[in-house]
Scaffold this motif. Structure first.
Motif, PDB file in Angstrom:
ATOM      1  N   UNK A  80       0.800  -1.218   0.000  1.00  0.00           N
ATOM      2  CA  UNK A  80       0.000   0.000   0.000  1.00  0.00           C
ATOM      3  C   UNK A  80       0.827   1.259   0.000  1.00  0.00           C
ATOM      4  N   UNK A  81       1.339   1.639   1.161  1.00  0.00           N
ATOM      5  CA  UNK A  81       2.006   2.932   1.326  1.00  0.00           C
ATOM      6  C   UNK A  81       3.337   2.992   0.574  1.00  0.00           C
ATOM      7  N   UNK A  82       3.385   3.797  -0.494  1.00  0.00           N
ATOM      8  CA  UNK A  82       4.592   3.952  -1.299  1.00  0.00           C
ATOM      9  C   UNK A  82       5.341   5.197  -0.828  1.00  0.00           C
ATOM     10  N   UNK A  83       6.641   5.030  -0.549  1.00  0.00           N
ATOM     11  CA  UNK A  83       7.453   6.135  -0.050  1.00  0.00           C
ATOM     12  C   UNK A  83       8.226   6.866  -1.139  1.00  0.00           C
ATOM     13  N   UNK A  84       8.568   6.150  -2.232  1.00  0.00           N
ATOM     14  CA  UNK A  84       9.439   6.773  -3.230  1.00  0.00           C
ATOM     15  C   UNK A  84       9.235   6.120  -4.599  1.00  0.00           C
ATOM     16  N   UNK A  85       9.346   6.926  -5.640  1.00  0.00           N
ATOM     17  CA  UNK A  85       9.337   6.429  -7.014  1.00  0.00           C
ATOM     18  C   UNK A  85      10.508   7.060  -7.757  1.00  0.00           C
ATOM     19  N   UNK A  86      11.038   6.313  -8.698  1.00  0.00           N
ATOM     20  CA  UNK A  86      12.160   6.781  -9.508  1.00  0.00           C
ATOM     21  C   UNK A  86      12.014   6.186 -10.895  1.00  0.00           C
ATOM     22  N   UNK A  87      12.506   6.876 -11.917  1.00  0.00           N
ATOM     23  CA  UNK A  87      12.456   6.341 -13.271  1.00  0.00           C
ATOM     24  C   UNK A  87      13.875   6.275 -13.825  1.00  0.00           C
ATOM     25  N   UNK A  88      14.213   5.150 -14.469  1.00  0.00           N
ATOM     26  CA  UNK A  88      15.564   5.009 -15.001  1.00  0.00           C
ATOM     27  C   UNK A  88      15.626   5.420 -16.471  1.00  0.00           C
ATOM     28  N   UNK A  89      16.812   5.280 -17.087  1.00  0.00           N
ATOM     29  CA  UNK A  89      16.999   5.750 -18.457  1.00  0.00           C
ATOM     30  C   UNK A  89      16.205   4.934 -19.476  1.00  0.00           C
ATOM     31  N   UNK A  90      15.764   3.731 -19.097  1.00  0.00           N
ATOM     32  CA  UNK A  90      14.935   2.916 -19.992  1.00  0.00           C
ATOM     33  C   UNK A  90      13.447   3.236 -19.844  1.00  0.00           C
ATOM     34  N   UNK A  91      13.114   4.072 -18.856  1.00  0.00           N
ATOM     35  CA  UNK A  91      11.721   4.424 -18.617  1.00  0.00           C
ATOM     36  C   UNK A  91      11.027   3.544 -17.606  1.00  0.00           C
ATOM     37  N   UNK A  92      11.774   2.639 -16.953  1.00  0.00           N
ATOM     38  CA  UNK A  92      11.186   1.762 -15.933  1.00  0.00           C
ATOM     39  C   UNK A  92      10.982   2.557 -14.643  1.00  0.00           C
ATOM     40  N   UNK A  93       9.791   2.440 -14.078  1.00  0.00           N
ATOM     41  CA  UNK A  93       9.476   3.135 -12.826  1.00  0.00           C
ATOM     42  C   UNK A  93       9.755   2.190 -11.663  1.00  0.00           C
ATOM     43  N   UNK A  94      10.661   2.588 -10.783  1.00  0.00           N
ATOM     44  CA  UNK A  94      11.029   1.799  -9.608  1.00  0.00           C
ATOM     45  C   UNK A  94      10.284   2.339  -8.392  1.00  0.00           C
ATOM     46  N   UNK A  95       9.936   1.435  -7.480  1.00  0.00           N
ATOM     47  CA  UNK A  95       9.034   1.764  -6.375  1.00  0.00           C
ATOM     48  C   UNK A  95       9.630   1.313  -5.044  1.00  0.00           C
ATOM     49  N   UNK A  96       9.623   2.207  -4.054  1.00  0.00           N
ATOM     50  CA  UNK A  96      10.061   1.873  -2.706  1.00  0.00           C
ATOM     51  C   UNK A  96       8.903   1.989  -1.724  1.00  0.00           C
ATOM     52  N   UNK A  97       8.716   0.956  -0.924  1.00  0.00           N
ATOM     53  CA  UNK A  97       7.644   0.930   0.070  1.00  0.00           C
ATOM     54  C   UNK A  97       8.239   0.698   1.449  1.00  0.00           C
ATOM     55  N   UNK A  98       7.387   0.600   2.428  1.00  0.00           N
ATOM     56  CA  UNK A  98       7.816   0.248   3.778  1.00  0.00           C
ATOM     57  C   UNK A  98       7.907  -1.279   3.847  1.00  0.00           C
ATOM     58  N   UNK A  99       9.135  -1.802   3.815  1.00  0.00           N
ATOM     59  CA  UNK A  99       9.330  -3.234   3.877  1.00  0.00           C
ATOM     60  C   UNK A  99       9.174  -3.959   2.552  1.00  0.00           C
ATOM     61  N   UNK A 100       9.225  -3.244   1.444  1.00  0.00           N
ATOM     62  CA  UNK A 100       9.110  -3.873   0.128  1.00  0.00           C
ATOM     63  C   UNK A 100       9.705  -2.935  -0.925  1.00  0.00           C
TER      64      UNK A 100
END
Length: 201
Positions: A80-100
Motif C-alpha cells: 500500500x504505502x509507497x514512499x518513493x518512485x524513480x524512473x531510469x533511463x529505460x523508462x522503468x518506474x522503480x518503487x520503494x515501500x515500507x518493507x518492500x
C-alpha cells in the motif's frame, strides 16, 4: 529628479504588466489542486517522477498514482504505502515501500502492474521504508536505513549497513554516498562499503 522618477515609474509599470501575463485576474498563479478523490489515491503523496513519454507517477499512501494529463489511475502495491518512485533511463518506474521494493511492468494487455522484488531476498531479512532509489550503470539501488538492495536483471544483491544512524543517501558519480547522524560518511562503490574521513566544519 523628475527624469529619475519617470524612469522608475516606467520600470515598475513594465514589471507589473509582465506579472499580469503570468497570473490570472486574481493575481494567483495558474495552479490546479487535485484532492484524493479525484486522483483515486490517498491524501498523502511523497514523491513524483515523469517518464520519457510524459506520464507522471506519484508515491502515494494507497499505491502508485499514474497521471497521463487527463486520467488518474491507482496502481495497487502489496504494502500500500509507497514512499518513493524513480524512473531510469529505460523508462522503468522503480518503487520503494515500507518493507518492500520493486518496479512497474506492463501485463499482457499493457496495463502497468507492481512487481515486488522482496522474494529475491531472504525471508528473515528485516528492513523498513525504502526511501531513495538510484539507477547507476544499469544497476538500481533501493536504499533503506538497514540495507541497500542492488538489482540488475531481477537479481538482487543485499548490502547490509553495519550502523543504525543513516541520515540520507545520495548518488554521486558511480557511487552511493551515505551520510550519518554521527557525522561519518560511507560510500558504496563496486559492491564494497567503505567509510571515508569527514570533518564537520
Amino acid at each position: 529628479m523628475k527624469k529619475i522618477s519617470l524612469t522608475i515609474l516606467t520600470i515598475v509599470i513594465g514589471f507589473a504588466s509582465i506579472a499580469q501575463d503570468v497570473v490570472n485576474g486574481y493575481g494567483i498563479p495558474f495552479v490546479t489542486n487535485y484532492d484524493s478523490e479525484k486522483i483515486n489515491g490517498g491524501e498523502q503523496t511523497w514523491a513524483g517522477v515523469q517518464d520519457k513519454r510524459g506520464i507522471l507517477y506519484f508515491a502515494n499512501q494507497n499505491g502508485v498514482v499514474e497521471y497521463d494529463g487527463h486520467y488518474w489511475n491507482l496502481i495497487s502495491t502489496i504494502g500500500g504505502n509507497v514512499d518513493y518512485v524513480s524512473v531510469d533511463e529505460k523508462g522503468v518506474v522503480h518503487v520503494g515501500l515500507d518493507g518492500d521494493f520493486g518496479y512497474l511492468f506492463p501485463n499482457d494487455v499493457g496495463t502497468l502492474e507492481y512487481v515486488s522484488l522482496k522474494n529475491r531476498v531472504p525471508d528473515t531479512l528485516q528492513f523498513g521504508r525504502v526511501g531513495k532509489i538510484y539507477t547507476i550503470n544499469g544497476k538500481t539501488y533501493y536504499c533503506s536505513n538497514e540495507c541497500i538492495f542492488v538489482e540488475k536483471n531481477d537479481s538482487v544483491e543485499v548490502v547490509q549497513l553495519p550502523f543504525d544512524d543513516v541520515f540520507f543517501s545520495y548518488a554521486v558519480g558511480d557511487s552511493i554516498v551515505i551520510s550519518r547522524h554521527s557525522g561519518n560518511v560511507n560510500v558504496l562503490y563496486d559492491g564494497k562499503l567503505n567509510e571515508i574521513e569527514s570533518k564537520i566544519i
